[in-house]
Design an enzyme around this catalytic site. Sequence first.
Site, PDB file in Angstrom:
ATOM      1  N   LYS A 127       0.796  -1.323   0.033  1.00 30.86           N
ATOM      2  CA  LYS A 127       0.074   0.134   0.012  1.00 30.86           C
ATOM      3  C   LYS A 127       0.893   1.378  -0.170  1.00 30.86           C
ATOM      4  O   LYS A 127       0.285   2.238  -0.506  1.00 30.86           O
ATOM      5  CB  LYS A 127      -0.979   0.017   1.112  1.00 30.86           C
ATOM      6  CG  LYS A 127      -2.202  -0.927   1.225  1.00 30.86           C
ATOM      7  CD  LYS A 127      -3.246  -0.751   1.917  1.00 30.86           C
ATOM      8  CE  LYS A 127      -4.318  -1.593   1.663  1.00 30.86           C
ATOM      9  NZ  LYS A 127      -5.538  -1.507   2.291  1.00 30.86           N
ATOM     10  N   LYS A 209      -5.536  -9.526  -5.417  1.00 33.55           N
ATOM     11  CA  LYS A 209      -6.715  -9.768  -4.593  1.00 33.55           C
ATOM     12  C   LYS A 209      -7.919  -9.059  -4.737  1.00 33.55           C
ATOM     13  O   LYS A 209      -7.606  -7.850  -5.006  1.00 33.55           O
ATOM     14  CB  LYS A 209      -6.334 -10.043  -3.120  1.00 33.55           C
ATOM     15  CG  LYS A 209      -6.472  -8.788  -2.316  1.00 33.55           C
ATOM     16  CD  LYS A 209      -6.381  -8.843  -0.929  1.00 33.55           C
ATOM     17  CE  LYS A 209      -6.349  -7.672  -0.289  1.00 33.55           C
ATOM     18  NZ  LYS A 209      -7.272  -7.667   0.729  1.00 33.55           N
ATOM     19  N   LYS A 212     -11.768  -4.018  -1.375  1.00 34.53           N
ATOM     20  CA  LYS A 212     -12.761  -3.052  -1.358  1.00 34.53           C
ATOM     21  C   LYS A 212     -12.065  -1.690  -2.107  1.00 34.53           C
ATOM     22  O   LYS A 212     -12.945  -0.968  -2.654  1.00 34.53           O
ATOM     23  CB  LYS A 212     -13.119  -2.584   0.144  1.00 34.53           C
ATOM     24  CG  LYS A 212     -13.873  -3.660   0.882  1.00 34.53           C
ATOM     25  CD  LYS A 212     -14.297  -2.987   2.186  1.00 34.53           C
ATOM     26  CE  LYS A 212     -14.171  -3.649   3.452  1.00 34.53           C
ATOM     27  NZ  LYS A 212     -12.759  -3.690   3.962  1.00 34.53           N
TER      28      LYS A 212
END
Length: 346
Positions: A127, A209, A212
Amino acid sequence: MTADPVAGRPGPADRTRVFSGMQPSGAVHLGNLLGALRSWVVLQDEADCTYAVVDLHAITAPDEHDPAALAPRTLDLATTLLAAGIDPDRSVLFVQSHVREHAELAWLLNCVATFGELGRMPQFRDKSAGRDASVSVGLFDYPVLQTADIILYHADRVPVGEDQRHHIELARDIAQRFNHRFGPTFTLPRAMLPPVAARVMDLQEPTRKMSKSTTSERGIVHVLDAPDAIAAKFRSAVTDSDGEVRADREAKPGVTNLLEILAAVTGGTVEHAVAAHGGGGYGALKAAVAEAVVEHLRPVRARHAELAADPAEVGRVLAAGAERARAVAAPTLARARDAMGFLAPA
Ligand code: AQP
């Protein structure tokens, strides 16, 4: 299970305790459901379960934190958890920021966790890649808050998807280090992964993956998507060009993802799914997965619509849950403070 060595843990020592959380960072998707939420529901039959909407975690990425959306998303996630089968009579369900002990214990644990181990966490590295200077300290520190979430409730087991395995191992290391330095205080948790679909992949980019906040609309199946939308997303799922229905994560990530999803929602195995659909083409497999997913989600969608009509009732469930959570968290925090040598308030 062996008796717990930690003095002061409430309840019978041989009863397994479960904690897990989900961030209100967007609508719940099939990965959240199959990787974690389904296990949460099943575990209610056999363990003491505590589940949280972890809103403090949802503000760690400033570009995704919209203050106007945070409260509605928190309420909607709680509604979805209830709709999927979390039963407030058998589990404690609450909002993380309503129980202040989480933030306070996280600070104490910040002084036990190390910079090096946090910097090695794969999720932080992913991230923060390419944007080191603008990444929030909260994103870096996320696994420490997560450790506090888990160990406040003496959880033995943490049902999560595969992406969280490293964080739970770190939580165990931090709890163990704390116990070693300050005396037995915390139970050491272990991750619990589902046997199939522990990492559901994006339908458009099956090497990534389903997520959200980072997945495109076409690659993500939301638990509350309409049946037509679900069918369309599976129809356009990326596969490969060899045409053979078989499982191979490396060589055939798209087809393997479809087989895993089918196995998970039908309660079978990937081998069963291949045996049932190996003779057909990808089109037939996609149609079968879509149909099975639509049927699996139908009752959740219906229940969500009912619950969403009475948000005040969901609010009451969360308030009662926070009270029950605090009753466990406050004494745990007090013991940690005591073990670390703080002067108790007069
Ligand atoms: N793709 C996935 N497959 C299986 N399990 C998954 N989980 C998440 N994605 C998948 C599991 O869902 C639980 C809740 O996740 P979270 O809300 O705490 O955050 P996350 O793991 O970071 O999930 P997202 O959807 O990718 O959210 P964002 O985009 O906000 O980071 C966890 O148990 C997780 O393992």
